[in-house]
Design a protein around this motif. Structure first.
Motif, PDB file in Angstrom:
ATOM      1  N   TRP A 221      50.077  42.008  38.951  1.00  0.00           N
ATOM      2  CA  TRP A 221      49.223  43.112  39.410  1.00  0.00           C
ATOM      3  C   TRP A 221      50.063  44.332  39.795  1.00  0.00           C
ATOM      4  O   TRP A 221      49.700  45.467  39.473  1.00  0.00           O
ATOM      5  CB  TRP A 221      48.385  42.677  40.612  1.00  0.00           C
ATOM      6  CG  TRP A 221      47.535  43.806  41.116  1.00  0.00           C
ATOM      7  CD1 TRP A 221      46.328  44.222  40.624  1.00  0.00           C
ATOM      8  CD2 TRP A 221      47.861  44.710  42.186  1.00  0.00           C
ATOM      9  NE1 TRP A 221      45.884  45.314  41.317  1.00  0.00           N
ATOM     10  CE2 TRP A 221      46.803  45.636  42.293  1.00  0.00           C
ATOM     11  CE3 TRP A 221      48.932  44.809  43.071  1.00  0.00           C
ATOM     12  CZ2 TRP A 221      46.783  46.655  43.229  1.00  0.00           C
ATOM     13  CZ3 TRP A 221      48.919  45.833  44.006  1.00  0.00           C
ATOM     14  CH2 TRP A 221      47.861  46.738  44.085  1.00  0.00           C
ATOM     15  N   GLY A 233      43.054  49.833  41.560  1.00  0.00           N
ATOM     16  CA  GLY A 233      42.212  49.110  42.505  1.00  0.00           C
ATOM     17  C   GLY A 233      41.973  47.667  42.093  1.00  0.00           C
ATOM     18  O   GLY A 233      42.684  47.094  41.272  1.00  0.00           O
ATOM     19  N   HIS A 234      40.944  47.071  42.730  1.00  0.00           N
ATOM     20  CA  HIS A 234      40.524  45.687  42.457  1.00  0.00           C
ATOM     21  C   HIS A 234      41.655  44.689  42.696  1.00  0.00           C
ATOM     22  O   HIS A 234      41.757  43.659  42.005  1.00  0.00           O
ATOM     23  CB  HIS A 234      40.025  45.533  41.019  1.00  0.00           C
ATOM     24  CG  HIS A 234      38.996  46.529  40.602  1.00  0.00           C
ATOM     25  ND1 HIS A 234      37.700  46.512  41.072  1.00  0.00           N
ATOM     26  CD2 HIS A 234      39.086  47.608  39.766  1.00  0.00           C
ATOM     27  CE1 HIS A 234      37.024  47.511  40.529  1.00  0.00           C
ATOM     28  NE2 HIS A 234      37.838  48.191  39.740  1.00  0.00           N
ATOM     29  N   PRO A 237      40.547  40.744  43.842  1.00  0.00           N
ATOM     30  CA  PRO A 237      39.902  39.960  42.776  1.00  0.00           C
ATOM     31  C   PRO A 237      40.826  39.683  41.598  1.00  0.00           C
ATOM     32  O   PRO A 237      40.843  38.569  41.059  1.00  0.00           O
ATOM     33  CB  PRO A 237      38.723  40.847  42.356  1.00  0.00           C
ATOM     34  CG  PRO A 237      38.458  41.722  43.519  1.00  0.00           C
ATOM     35  CD  PRO A 237      39.786  41.968  44.160  1.00  0.00           C
ATOM     36  N   ILE A 238      41.618  40.693  41.202  1.00  0.00           N
ATOM     37  CA  ILE A 238      42.522  40.503  40.064  1.00  0.00           C
ATOM     38  C   ILE A 238      43.601  39.478  40.406  1.00  0.00           C
ATOM     39  O   ILE A 238      43.936  38.606  39.590  1.00  0.00           O
ATOM     40  CB  ILE A 238      43.160  41.847  39.664  1.00  0.00           C
ATOM     41  CG1 ILE A 238      42.088  42.806  39.152  1.00  0.00           C
ATOM     42  CG2 ILE A 238      44.234  41.625  38.603  1.00  0.00           C
ATOM     43  CD1 ILE A 238      41.397  42.368  37.905  1.00  0.00           C
ATOM     44  N   VAL A 312      35.474  42.290  36.303  1.00  0.00           N
ATOM     45  CA  VAL A 312      35.866  42.959  37.545  1.00  0.00           C
ATOM     46  C   VAL A 312      36.123  44.439  37.305  1.00  0.00           C
ATOM     47  O   VAL A 312      35.686  45.302  38.082  1.00  0.00           O
ATOM     48  CB  VAL A 312      37.114  42.279  38.141  1.00  0.00           C
ATOM     49  CG1 VAL A 312      37.683  43.105  39.290  1.00  0.00           C
ATOM     50  CG2 VAL A 312      36.775  40.876  38.616  1.00  0.00           C
ATOM     51  N   LEU A 313      36.816  44.773  36.238  1.00  0.00           N
ATOM     52  CA  LEU A 313      37.212  46.162  35.987  1.00  0.00           C
ATOM     53  C   LEU A 313      36.041  47.050  35.592  1.00  0.00           C
ATOM     54  O   LEU A 313      36.021  48.233  35.942  1.00  0.00           O
ATOM     55  CB  LEU A 313      38.279  46.204  34.889  1.00  0.00           C
ATOM     56  CG  LEU A 313      39.639  45.578  35.213  1.00  0.00           C
ATOM     57  CD1 LEU A 313      40.559  45.672  34.001  1.00  0.00           C
ATOM     58  CD2 LEU A 313      40.278  46.266  36.419  1.00  0.00           C
ATOM     59  N   GLY A 316      31.519  45.394  37.710  1.00  0.00           N
ATOM     60  CA  GLY A 316      31.276  45.059  39.107  1.00  0.00           C
ATOM     61  C   GLY A 316      31.371  43.585  39.433  1.00  0.00           C
ATOM     62  O   GLY A 316      30.805  43.127  40.427  1.00  0.00           O
ATOM     63  N   GLY A 317      32.049  42.822  38.611  1.00  0.00           N
ATOM     64  CA  GLY A 317      32.197  41.386  38.853  1.00  0.00           C
ATOM     65  C   GLY A 317      31.081  40.536  38.294  1.00  0.00           C
ATOM     66  O   GLY A 317      31.120  39.299  38.432  1.00  0.00           O
TER      67      GLY A 317
END
Length: 377
Positions: A221, A233-234, A237-238, A312-313, A316-317
């Motif tokens: 990441w 961001g994210h 979750p990533i 996710v990207l 919105g998941g």
């Protein structure tokens, strides 16, 4: 008076009845070692070229799901029948009478696009797509229906419900991250099985693997995000998805490594990368590769990870849980197999130890039997 001095027993060499565990393993013949040496790169190269090229050398669209939307259900059905005849097997045309429903299905990736027919004599149609679901299928849909609108002499407006980010203009970030996670998973086990086999016992391996998966996911990441700027961001979750992927691939690799050692790379890389890339929907749409790879899309770990990261990207998941379930099945099955293999090997090792103890016990008591008794026998 003569005294007999006990003489040491003659050393006749190793006892042929000794357990096999106490003997040194015989080295394989030189010819066998050379064959293995040549087989490893040969198998890797043939698998890479044969599998990936056969799946991706000639992309042809087939059964791309697209809805045709009209004001009423009969109109939509009639239009769908006409488009099916015109487009053939390239598209799977589905009639709909609700624009909102069409938007939802495209956003949920159940449809690659939705073609909304003009209303009340208007001369403009509308096409919904989602670039985040894959640029390959988006381009195929847009190109085909742009030509169709031109033939119908109407204008076509397009709306991308999940546009790609400027720092991921080809939508390849999720694929490259998935490949990084896969390599982090199988390489550590391959090296560990040779350099530190004592860590392959599950009670030691699982904590080490958990730490390694988390560490490498953070590294990937940091590289794709702050360093390169391909992901914004994210973070959590990533990182979580990456750790899950690394953990699952490592457990699968461990099953093969217990039997094949470093040669485990051949089946594992074939499974996770050579078969995984064409079926991942990452570099090429699964609607443009042979149907075999389209089937594998819902089965293999790499497609599950690629689609999870994309969810996710860009979405919105939405849809992550199903792909995580796929990874969970792989990890759970691999963990169960590792437990069974380790218990079986532990039992065999215990049996060999008992044989060795019995042999030692018998050898010790033979020397305690009086000479007279042995002579009488």
């Amino acid at each position: 008076m003569t005294s007999s001095v006990p003489q040491p027993a003659a050393d006749d060499g190793p006892d042929p009845a000794a357990p096999a565990a106490g003997r040194a393993k015989k080295a394989p013949p030189v010819a066998v070692k050379y064959l293995i040496l040549g087989f490893f790169p040969l198998a890797m190269v043939v698998s890479l070229v044969g599998i990936m090229l056969s799946g991706m050398h000639k992309p042809v669209p087939h059964d791309i799901p697209v809805a045709v939307v009209a004001s009423t259900a009969p109109q939509a059905e009639q239009a769908a029948q006409g488009l099916e005849k015109a487009l053939g097997d390239s598209f799977d045309i589905r009639p709909l009478a609700s624009t909102d429903r069409a938007r939802t299905l495209v956003h949920d990736r159940d449809l690659a696009g939705a073609y909304v027919l003009p209303k009340d004599g208007a001369r403009q149609a509308l096409l919904y797509t989602a670039g985040g679901a894959g640029i390959g299928q988006q381009m195929a849909v847009e190109q085909t229906f742009t030509q169709l609108a031109a033939q119908q002499q109407i204008e076509l407006e397009t709306e991308d419900l999940a546009p790609l980010h400027s720092h991921d203009s080809m939508g390849l970030v999720a694929l490259y991250m998935g490949l990084g996670y896969s390599m982090a998973g199988f390489l550590v086990v391959t090296v560990m099985s040779v350099a530190a086999p004592e860590l392959m016992r599950l009670r030691k391996f699982l904590p080490v693997l958990a730490g390694w998966a988390s560490f490498m996911s953070v590294c990937i990441w940091l590289l794709t995000g702050p360093v390169i700027g391909a992901v914004h961001g994210h973070a959590w979750p990533i990182i979580g998805l990456g750790a899950a992927m690394i953990f699952a691939v490592s457990l699968v690799t461990t099953v093969f490594a217990r039997f094949l050692g470093p040669l485990a790379l051949i089946p594992v890389v074939t499974l996770t990368m050579f078969l995984g890339v064409p079926s991942s929907n990452g570099g090429m749409s699964t609607y443009m590769v042979p149907g075999f790879f389209h089937t594998l899309h819902g089965v293999l770990p790499l497609p599950a990870n690629v689609e999870s990261v994309r969810a996710v990207l860009y979405f919105g998941g939405d849809g992550v849980s199903g792909h995580l379930a796929t990874l969970g099945v792989w990890a759970g099955a691999a963990l169960l197999l590792n437990v069974v293999i380790e218990l079986f090997k532990h039992r065999r090792s215990g049996d060999k130890n008992l044989e060795a103890i019995d042999h030692m016990f018998d050898a010790e008591h033979v020397h305690e039997i009086p000479d007279a008794v042995r002579t009488a026998n």
